[in-house]
Structure formats: C-alpha cells, structure tokens
Scaffold this motif. Structure first.
Motif, PDB file in Angstrom:
ATOM      1  N   GLN A 195      -5.640   6.901 -32.694  1.00 13.44           N
ATOM      2  CA  GLN A 195      -4.611   7.181 -31.714  1.00 13.44           C
ATOM      3  C   GLN A 195      -5.195   7.712 -30.602  1.00 13.44           C
ATOM      4  O   GLN A 195      -4.574   7.639 -29.340  1.00 13.44           O
ATOM      5  CB  GLN A 195      -3.712   8.512 -32.360  1.00 13.44           C
ATOM      6  CG  GLN A 195      -3.119   7.906 -33.770  1.00 13.44           C
ATOM      7  CD  GLN A 195      -2.363   9.017 -34.372  1.00 13.44           C
ATOM      8  OE1 GLN A 195      -2.230  10.545 -33.760  1.00 13.44           O
ATOM      9  NE2 GLN A 195      -1.857   9.045 -35.521  1.00 13.44           N
ATOM     10  N   LEU A 196      -6.516   8.297 -30.415  1.00 11.40           N
ATOM     11  CA  LEU A 196      -7.158   8.748 -29.021  1.00 11.40           C
ATOM     12  C   LEU A 196      -7.429   7.317 -28.255  1.00 11.40           C
ATOM     13  O   LEU A 196      -7.119   7.245 -27.191  1.00 11.40           O
ATOM     14  CB  LEU A 196      -8.195   9.553 -29.494  1.00 11.40           C
ATOM     15  CG  LEU A 196      -7.939  10.817 -29.960  1.00 11.40           C
ATOM     16  CD1 LEU A 196      -9.195  11.504 -30.455  1.00 11.40           C
ATOM     17  CD2 LEU A 196      -7.213  11.518 -28.589  1.00 11.40           C
ATOM     18  N   THR A 217     -12.013   8.233 -23.762  1.00  8.56           N
ATOM     19  CA  THR A 217     -13.317   7.930 -23.936  1.00  8.56           C
ATOM     20  C   THR A 217     -13.915   7.894 -25.025  1.00  8.56           C
ATOM     21  O   THR A 217     -13.573   8.721 -25.697  1.00  8.56           O
ATOM     22  CB  THR A 217     -14.175   8.220 -22.602  1.00  8.56           C
ATOM     23  OG1 THR A 217     -14.512   9.647 -22.958  1.00  8.56           O
ATOM     24  CG2 THR A 217     -13.507   8.191 -21.058  1.00  8.56           C
ATOM     25  N   VAL A 218     -15.118   6.953 -25.251  1.00  4.09           N
ATOM     26  CA  VAL A 218     -15.951   7.168 -26.579  1.00  4.09           C
ATOM     27  C   VAL A 218     -16.303   8.321 -26.591  1.00  4.09           C
ATOM     28  O   VAL A 218     -16.417   8.912 -27.748  1.00  4.09           O
ATOM     29  CB  VAL A 218     -16.783   6.102 -26.760  1.00  4.09           C
ATOM     30  CG1 VAL A 218     -17.970   6.081 -27.737  1.00  4.09           C
ATOM     31  CG2 VAL A 218     -16.043   4.630 -26.692  1.00  4.09           C
ATOM     32  N   ALA A 248     -15.694  11.149 -29.637  1.00  3.52           N
ATOM     33  CA  ALA A 248     -16.810  11.751 -30.520  1.00  3.52           C
ATOM     34  C   ALA A 248     -16.880  13.418 -30.437  1.00  3.52           C
ATOM     35  O   ALA A 248     -17.081  13.692 -31.584  1.00  3.52           O
ATOM     36  CB  ALA A 248     -17.982  10.964 -30.011  1.00  3.52           C
ATOM     37  N   GLU A 249     -16.732  13.752 -29.327  1.00  2.00           N
ATOM     38  CA  GLU A 249     -16.764  15.245 -29.157  1.00  2.00           C
ATOM     39  C   GLU A 249     -15.564  15.861 -29.965  1.00  2.00           C
ATOM     40  O   GLU A 249     -15.860  16.853 -30.670  1.00  2.00           O
ATOM     41  CB  GLU A 249     -16.778  15.623 -27.681  1.00  2.00           C
ATOM     42  CG  GLU A 249     -16.975  17.184 -27.661  1.00  2.00           C
ATOM     43  CD  GLU A 249     -16.955  17.579 -25.986  1.00  2.00           C
ATOM     44  OE1 GLU A 249     -16.491  18.632 -25.677  1.00  2.00           O
ATOM     45  OE2 GLU A 249     -17.426  16.694 -25.343  1.00  2.00           O
ATOM     46  N   LEU A 250     -14.400  15.346 -29.963  1.00  2.00           N
ATOM     47  CA  LEU A 250     -13.212  15.816 -30.450  1.00  2.00           C
ATOM     48  C   LEU A 250     -13.272  15.880 -31.876  1.00  2.00           C
ATOM     49  O   LEU A 250     -12.985  16.816 -32.802  1.00  2.00           O
ATOM     50  CB  LEU A 250     -11.885  15.095 -29.997  1.00  2.00           C
ATOM     51  CG  LEU A 250     -11.781  15.489 -28.700  1.00  2.00           C
ATOM     52  CD1 LEU A 250     -10.335  14.602 -28.157  1.00  2.00           C
ATOM     53  CD2 LEU A 250     -11.159  17.020 -28.471  1.00  2.00           C
ATOM     54  N   PRO A 297     -21.057   9.121 -31.084  1.00  2.00           N
ATOM     55  CA  PRO A 297     -20.286   7.985 -30.099  1.00  2.00           C
ATOM     56  C   PRO A 297     -20.753   6.728 -30.707  1.00  2.00           C
ATOM     57  O   PRO A 297     -19.509   5.906 -30.816  1.00  2.00           O
ATOM     58  CB  PRO A 297     -21.074   8.054 -28.779  1.00  2.00           C
ATOM     59  CG  PRO A 297     -21.476   9.450 -28.704  1.00  2.00           C
ATOM     60  CD  PRO A 297     -21.946   9.963 -29.794  1.00  2.00           C
ATOM     61  N   ARG A 298     -21.827   6.249 -31.244  1.00  2.00           N
ATOM     62  CA  ARG A 298     -21.754   5.087 -32.288  1.00  2.00           C
ATOM     63  C   ARG A 298     -21.093   4.886 -33.270  1.00  2.00           C
ATOM     64  O   ARG A 298     -20.461   3.600 -33.579  1.00  2.00           O
ATOM     65  CB  ARG A 298     -23.484   5.059 -32.794  1.00  2.00           C
ATOM     66  CG  ARG A 298     -24.355   4.933 -31.569  1.00  2.00           C
ATOM     67  CD  ARG A 298     -25.972   4.694 -32.001  1.00  2.00           C
ATOM     68  NE  ARG A 298     -26.054   6.174 -33.109  1.00  2.00           N
ATOM     69  CZ  ARG A 298     -27.274   6.439 -33.404  1.00  2.00           C
ATOM     70  NH1 ARG A 298     -28.377   5.705 -33.374  1.00  2.00           N
ATOM     71  NH2 ARG A 298     -27.035   7.584 -34.045  1.00  2.00           N
TER      72      ARG A 298
END
Length: 77
Positions: free
Chosen positions: A43-44, A50-51, A55-57, A62-63
């Motif tokens: 959904q994001l 952004t990747v 990843a942070e959320l 990120p990988r």
C-alpha cells in the motif's frame, strides 16, 4: 509443535487497523506481523513512498523492501 512452528502461524495474521495507521498516518509500527508488513509495504508503494521510508515505518531493512517489490512485480507479470 515447536515454538518456531507456533509463532509461524501468527505470521499470516493481519490487523487492518494497524496497517491503516502505518499507511495513512505514517506512524511506525515494528510490531506488525509478516503478513501485515507485506500488505502495508504494498500500500505504501502504491502511494509512491520511498524504499527507505517504507523500511523505517515497518522496521525492516531496505533490502527487504526491494525484495518484496521485486517479488510483487514477478507475481504480477
């Protein structure tokens, strides 16, 4: 049944409200289940997030987000 197998059953549990908080309000939630993380990531991504932000959320590397996006593209093809 081992503890690992018991925990694995919860990976697919999805809480729509938790996903909505992450996607709509951009509130980080590192306690989402694996299934919820994947749905939130999709959904994001649809919202051009952004990747690094995804990843942070979601509390993942990120990988992982890149891998999920690649798998989703392969599934869609």
């Amino acid at each position: 049944m081992s503890a690992w197998h018991q925990a694995r059953e919860t990976w697919t549990t999805v809480d729509e409200l938790d996903i909505e908080f992450v996607v709509q309000e951009r509130i980080p939630d590192h306690g989402l289940t694996r299934g919820s993380r994947r749905i939130a990531a999709r959904q994001l991504t649809e919202r051009d997030t952004t990747v690094d932000e995804v990843a942070e959320l979601l509390g993942v590397d990120p990988r992982t987000v890149y891998r999920w996006r690649r798998e989703d593209r392969q599934t869609a093809a």
